[in-house]
Design a protein around this motif. Structure first.
Motif, PDB file in Angstrom:
ATOM      1  N   PHE A  55     -70.753 -15.744  86.702  1.00 20.54           N
ATOM      2  CA  PHE A  55     -71.289 -14.913  87.760  1.00 20.54           C
ATOM      3  C   PHE A  55     -72.545 -15.597  88.291  1.00 20.54           C
ATOM      4  CE2 PHE A  55     -68.992 -10.843  87.204  1.00 20.54           C
ATOM      5  CZ  PHE A  55     -68.386 -11.063  85.979  1.00 20.54           C
ATOM      6  N   ARG A  56     -72.989 -15.164  89.450  1.00 24.30           N
ATOM      7  CA  ARG A  56     -74.268 -15.650  89.952  1.00 24.30           C
ATOM      8  C   ARG A  56     -74.984 -14.522  90.694  1.00 24.30           C
ATOM      9  NH1 ARG A  56     -72.227 -19.916  94.682  1.00 24.30           N
ATOM     10  NH2 ARG A  56     -71.504 -18.342  96.194  1.00 24.30           N
ATOM     11  N   GLN A  57     -76.303 -14.662  90.710  1.00 22.58           N
ATOM     12  CA  GLN A  57     -77.118 -13.692  91.437  1.00 22.58           C
ATOM     13  C   GLN A  57     -78.214 -14.438  92.171  1.00 22.58           C
ATOM     14  OE1 GLN A  57     -78.678 -10.394  89.150  1.00 22.58           O
ATOM     15  NE2 GLN A  57     -78.870  -9.172  91.016  1.00 22.58           N
ATOM     16  N   ALA A 101     -78.770 -19.830  93.090  1.00 26.01           N
ATOM     17  CA  ALA A 101     -78.704 -18.568  92.354  1.00 26.01           C
ATOM     18  C   ALA A 101     -78.949 -18.835  90.877  1.00 26.01           C
ATOM     19  CB  ALA A 101     -77.339 -17.909  92.526  1.00 26.01           C
ATOM     20  N   TYR A 111     -77.087 -18.532  87.518  1.00 22.12           N
ATOM     21  CA  TYR A 111     -75.689 -18.471  87.096  1.00 22.12           C
ATOM     22  C   TYR A 111     -75.612 -17.988  85.652  1.00 22.12           C
ATOM     23  CZ  TYR A 111     -74.137 -20.848  91.314  1.00 22.12           C
ATOM     24  OH  TYR A 111     -73.843 -21.166  92.627  1.00 22.12           O
ATOM     25  N   TYR A 112     -74.717 -17.042  85.423  1.00 20.04           N
ATOM     26  CA  TYR A 112     -74.527 -16.455  84.106  1.00 20.04           C
ATOM     27  C   TYR A 112     -73.080 -16.638  83.660  1.00 20.04           C
ATOM     28  CZ  TYR A 112     -78.762 -13.821  85.359  1.00 20.04           C
ATOM     29  OH  TYR A 112     -80.021 -13.453  85.749  1.00 20.04           O
ATOM     30  N   LYS A 163     -79.955 -10.389  96.245  1.00 19.22           N
ATOM     31  CA  LYS A 163     -78.535 -10.096  96.421  1.00 19.22           C
ATOM     32  C   LYS A 163     -77.936  -9.536  95.135  1.00 19.22           C
ATOM     33  CE  LYS A 163     -77.587 -13.432 100.068  1.00 19.22           C
ATOM     34  NZ  LYS A 163     -76.674 -14.506 100.544  1.00 19.22           N
ATOM     35  N   GLU A 164     -76.767  -8.934  95.292  1.00 15.19           N
ATOM     36  CA  GLU A 164     -76.065  -8.408  94.123  1.00 15.19           C
ATOM     37  C   GLU A 164     -75.402  -9.556  93.359  1.00 15.19           C
ATOM     38  OE1 GLU A 164     -75.836  -3.949  95.130  1.00 15.19           O
ATOM     39  OE2 GLU A 164     -74.098  -4.849  94.157  1.00 15.19           O
ATOM     40  N   ARG A 165     -75.191  -9.304  92.087  1.00 14.36           N
ATOM     41  CA  ARG A 165     -74.484 -10.285  91.269  1.00 14.36           C
ATOM     42  C   ARG A 165     -73.038 -10.367  91.728  1.00 14.36           C
ATOM     43  NH1 ARG A 165     -74.901  -8.663  85.351  1.00 14.36           N
ATOM     44  NH2 ARG A 165     -73.371  -7.121  86.023  1.00 14.36           N
ATOM     45  N   GLU A 166     -72.495 -11.579  91.783  1.00 21.26           N
ATOM     46  CA  GLU A 166     -71.113 -11.753  92.219  1.00 21.26           C
ATOM     47  C   GLU A 166     -70.345 -12.616  91.233  1.00 21.26           C
ATOM     48  OE1 GLU A 166     -70.316 -14.047  95.741  1.00 21.26           O
ATOM     49  OE2 GLU A 166     -72.005 -15.400  95.400  1.00 21.26           O
ATOM     50  N   TRP A 177     -73.200 -11.475  77.586  1.00 19.21           N
ATOM     51  CA  TRP A 177     -73.757 -12.304  78.652  1.00 19.21           C
ATOM     52  C   TRP A 177     -74.677 -13.367  78.084  1.00 19.21           C
ATOM     53  CZ3 TRP A 177     -72.696 -11.550  83.919  1.00 19.21           C
ATOM     54  CH2 TRP A 177     -71.903 -10.430  84.201  1.00 19.21           C
TER      55      TRP A 177
END
Length: 117
Positions: free
Chosen positions: A36-38, A91, A93-94, A42-45, A107
């Motif tokens: 995922f990235r944030q 962003a 990144y997770y 912005k919202e996490r996507e 996570w």
């Protein structure tokens, strides 16, 4: 399960970067894994995800053809190869893991990717 992401950094537009996620604590092949990235404000996507065996992957439209997710069920790692990076890829990144039938509830700490124009 514990996850640790690494590999972020500052690059220029058009460059490549490889993120890694080391997973420990449980049977790695029991988990689906995703990146995922944030971005700021912005919202996490969801960026990319990979099945437990690695034979199925999917990507956000914004990264299709540029990013590749892969996993090594022997080394317990997941990799996100990012090519042709753009400033909008900037962003944190997770990596995250989901058990069979479950949600992404484990996570990593996140790794920052900054792409300059």
């Amino acid at each position: 399960v514990q996850l640790q992401a690494s590999g972020g950094g500052l690059v220029q537009a058009g460059d490549s970067l490889r993120l890694s996620c080391a997973v420990s604590g449980r049977t790695f092949s029991d988990y689906r894994v995703a990146w995922f990235r944030q971005a700021p404000g912005k919202e996490r996507e969801l960026v990319a995800r990979i099945s437990r065996s690695g034979d199925s992957t999917s990507y956000a439209d914004s990264v299709k053809g540029r990013f590749t997710i892969s996993r090594d069920n022997v080394q317990n790692t997941v990799t996100l190869q990012m090519n042709s990076l753009k400033p909008e890829d900037t962003a944190v990144y997770y990596c995250a893991a989901a058990p069979y039938g479950g949600v992404y509830d484990s996570w990593g700490q996140g790794t920052l990717v900054t792409v300059s124009s």
